[in-house]
Motif scaffolding. Structure first.
Motif, PDB file in Angstrom:
ATOM      1  N   ILE A  27      36.905  34.055  36.581  1.00 16.51           N
ATOM      2  CA  ILE A  27      38.165  34.883  36.831  1.00 16.51           C
ATOM      3  C   ILE A  27      37.789  36.383  37.091  1.00 16.51           C
ATOM      4  O   ILE A  27      38.388  36.965  37.891  1.00 16.51           O
ATOM      5  CB  ILE A  27      39.030  34.603  35.649  1.00 16.51           C
ATOM      6  N   LYS A  28      36.782  37.112  36.223  1.00 16.83           N
ATOM      7  CA  LYS A  28      36.649  38.290  36.123  1.00 16.83           C
ATOM      8  C   LYS A  28      36.107  38.726  37.561  1.00 16.83           C
ATOM      9  O   LYS A  28      36.485  39.836  38.204  1.00 16.83           O
ATOM     10  CB  LYS A  28      35.686  38.888  35.107  1.00 16.83           C
ATOM     11  N   ASN A  29      35.116  38.050  38.105  1.00 16.16           N
ATOM     12  CA  ASN A  29      34.571  38.504  39.314  1.00 16.16           C
ATOM     13  C   ASN A  29      35.561  38.055  40.653  1.00 16.16           C
ATOM     14  O   ASN A  29      35.485  38.903  41.527  1.00 16.16           O
ATOM     15  CB  ASN A  29      33.137  37.587  39.719  1.00 16.16           C
ATOM     16  N   ARG A  30      36.491  37.254  40.574  1.00 15.24           N
ATOM     17  CA  ARG A  30      37.470  36.875  41.449  1.00 15.24           C
ATOM     18  C   ARG A  30      38.556  37.992  41.628  1.00 15.24           C
ATOM     19  O   ARG A  30      38.979  38.528  42.620  1.00 15.24           O
ATOM     20  CB  ARG A  30      38.180  35.744  41.378  1.00 15.24           C
ATOM     21  N   GLY A  31      38.727  38.606  40.407  1.00 15.50           N
ATOM     22  CA  GLY A  31      39.570  39.516  40.371  1.00 15.50           C
ATOM     23  C   GLY A  31      38.871  40.845  40.946  1.00 15.50           C
ATOM     24  O   GLY A  31      39.646  41.684  41.557  1.00 15.50           O
TER      25      GLY A  31
END
Length: 452
Positions: A312-316
């Motif tokens: 989720i962090k990388n997608r953000g």
């Protein structure tokens, strides 16, 4: 609605305005082609004024207010156009018999106009996407509309200082909450209610005009100005105890900036002319490109990236990177359009003679009217186009002007135009002094000739 254009260079400023007025709302309305939107702000000084948007200030017609202001000014002038604008704002603050009930009524109407505009936008989008109004998808869509509007409003400066905000909330917070529930309470969604509160708070507290706002454009020359200046004001009337009337922008020609053009109200055709790109098309292209870029990056991450990287962090982080890239793209496009389209036009405007300034201003309003006439848009621009030219030396000159009465049957109208100014002692005295001086000089000259 309205189309108004200002074109200016060092020698003069041209103003043009259509005559169409729309009565009613976007869903049901009638239009008429005989309204005046362009006036002299002084009968003898080189200053004019245009109005657009709401034709009334707290139920008083702006035309009446402007002409009463012009009458009480008489022959007095100001050093700059900005000083004219500040004096006009002071006059509006004291104008009319406005009660506390009138202020509350206006506050309610302005808040309802903000919510109605947002819901109309959400309704139109949901219909185009096949979303049922009132469904969960519709609520999600409405939240997005509120969030987008909050972001746009937050780019403006704040209107009320913190201490005044606290006083406003104590006195009128209940009214605001009641209207918010009136529009979004039936959805039974706490997040939506929270976002709606944030939206209406921003709409009230920032310098952003409501759908019921009035625009006032003051243009011309002050006593100490050799080049023209334009000051645009926005007014929502009284929001609680405070008059929401503020300066939106100021444009002034100088020795370094020798020309300028600005459209007010409906200015999309002027933007096409200046930039070579319709603003709605440009916005749609940037939005679509941003979505495609984000989806492609996320798809590459899912298909080809390591599983431990698909978080989720990388997608953000990808979404934020796309946002930064889009801002850079928009900046590059704007630099190109300025270099290839806008700058050459402004350079030519700086060289135009006065009559061509007036022709250009009129043509741009006519182009907007034509576009509305031949498309399936509502004809909110049209009718006769009033055109005026203001210069330091010649003052305010009408190039084209309509009358609601036959001019040849009313010669007293032009005869009486300066009556209230001539009734002022200073003008009459200065004129009689000038005449006495001329008579004295003529008599002295005649006596000298006889002696010779």
């Amino acid at each position: 609605m309205t189309a108004e254009v200002v074109v200016m260079n060092k020698s003069a400023i041209a103003l043009a305005a259509d005559s169409k007025v729309t009565i009613g709302g976007s869903r049901m309305s009638k239009t008429y082609d005989t309204v005046n939107k362009l006036f002299t702000l002084s009968k003898i000084h080189p200053v004019g004024v245009m109005i657009y948007g709401n034709a009334d200030f707290m139920q008083y017609p702006w035309e009446t207010l402007i002409k009463l202001y012009r009458k009480q000014r008489g022959i007095t002038s100001e050093a700059t156009v900005s000083d004219w604008a500040e004096d006009f704002k002071s006059y509006v603050e004291k104008f009319g018999n406005i009660t506390s009930g009138d202020k509350i009524r206006n506050l309610k109407e302005v808040i309802r106009s903000w919510f109605a505009s947002a819901l109309d936008e959400a309704d139109d989008t949901s219909i185009s996407r096949g979303i049922s109004i009132g469904s969960e998808d519709y609520v999600h869509l409405l939240k997005g509309v509120f969030i987008d509007k909050i972001a746009a409003i937050a780019e403006k400066d704040k209107w009320l200082p913190p201490r005044a905000v606290s006083a406003f909330i104590r006195k009128y917070g209940g009214i605001v909450d009641g209207i918010t529930k009136e529009f979004v309470g039936d959805f039974k969604d706490e997040d939506l209610s929270t976002v709606a509160d944030q939206f209406i708070s921003a709409a009230i507290l920032f310098k952003h005009p409501s759908p019921l706002s009035s625009g006032v454009v003051i243009a011309g020359f002050g006593d100490d100005e050799y080049f023209p200046t334009v000051v645009s004001l926005e007014c929502d009337g009284y929001i609680g105890d405070q008059l929401k009337l503020y300066t939106d922008s100021t444009i002034d020609v100088s020795r370094s900036m020798s020309g300028a053009m600005r459209a007010f109200a409906q200015g999309e055709m002027v933007q096409r002319f200046m930039t070579g790109l319709d603003p709605m098309l440009g916005s749609a292209l940037m939005t679509a490109f941003s979505e495609v870029m984000k989806d492609n990056c996320l798809e590459v991450l899912s298909k080809y990236g390591a599983v431990r990287k698909n978080t989720i962090k990388n997608r953000g982080e990808i979404e934020r990177a796309v946002h930064v890239s889009m801002k850079q793209l928009v900046d590059q496009v704007q630099r190109y359009t300025n270099r290839a389209y806008a700058s050459p036009i402004v350079q030519m405007i700086s060289l135009l003679p006065r009559d061509e300034l007036a022709n250009l201003a009129e043509s741009l309003v006519a182009l907007t009217s034509l576009k509305r006439r031949v498309s399936n848009d509502v004809e909110t621009v049209g009718g006769a186009i009033d055109v005026a030219l203001i210069s330091k030396s010649d003052g305010f000159v009408w190039i084209k002007r309509k009358y609601y009465f036959p001019e040849d049957l009313n010669p007293q109208f032009n005869r009486n135009y300066l009556n209230d100014v001539m009734a002022g002692g200073s003008y009459a005295e200065s004129r009689s002094t000038t005449l006495r001086g001329r008579t004295t000089r003529k008599t002295a000259a005649a006596t000298s000739t006889k002696k010779k």
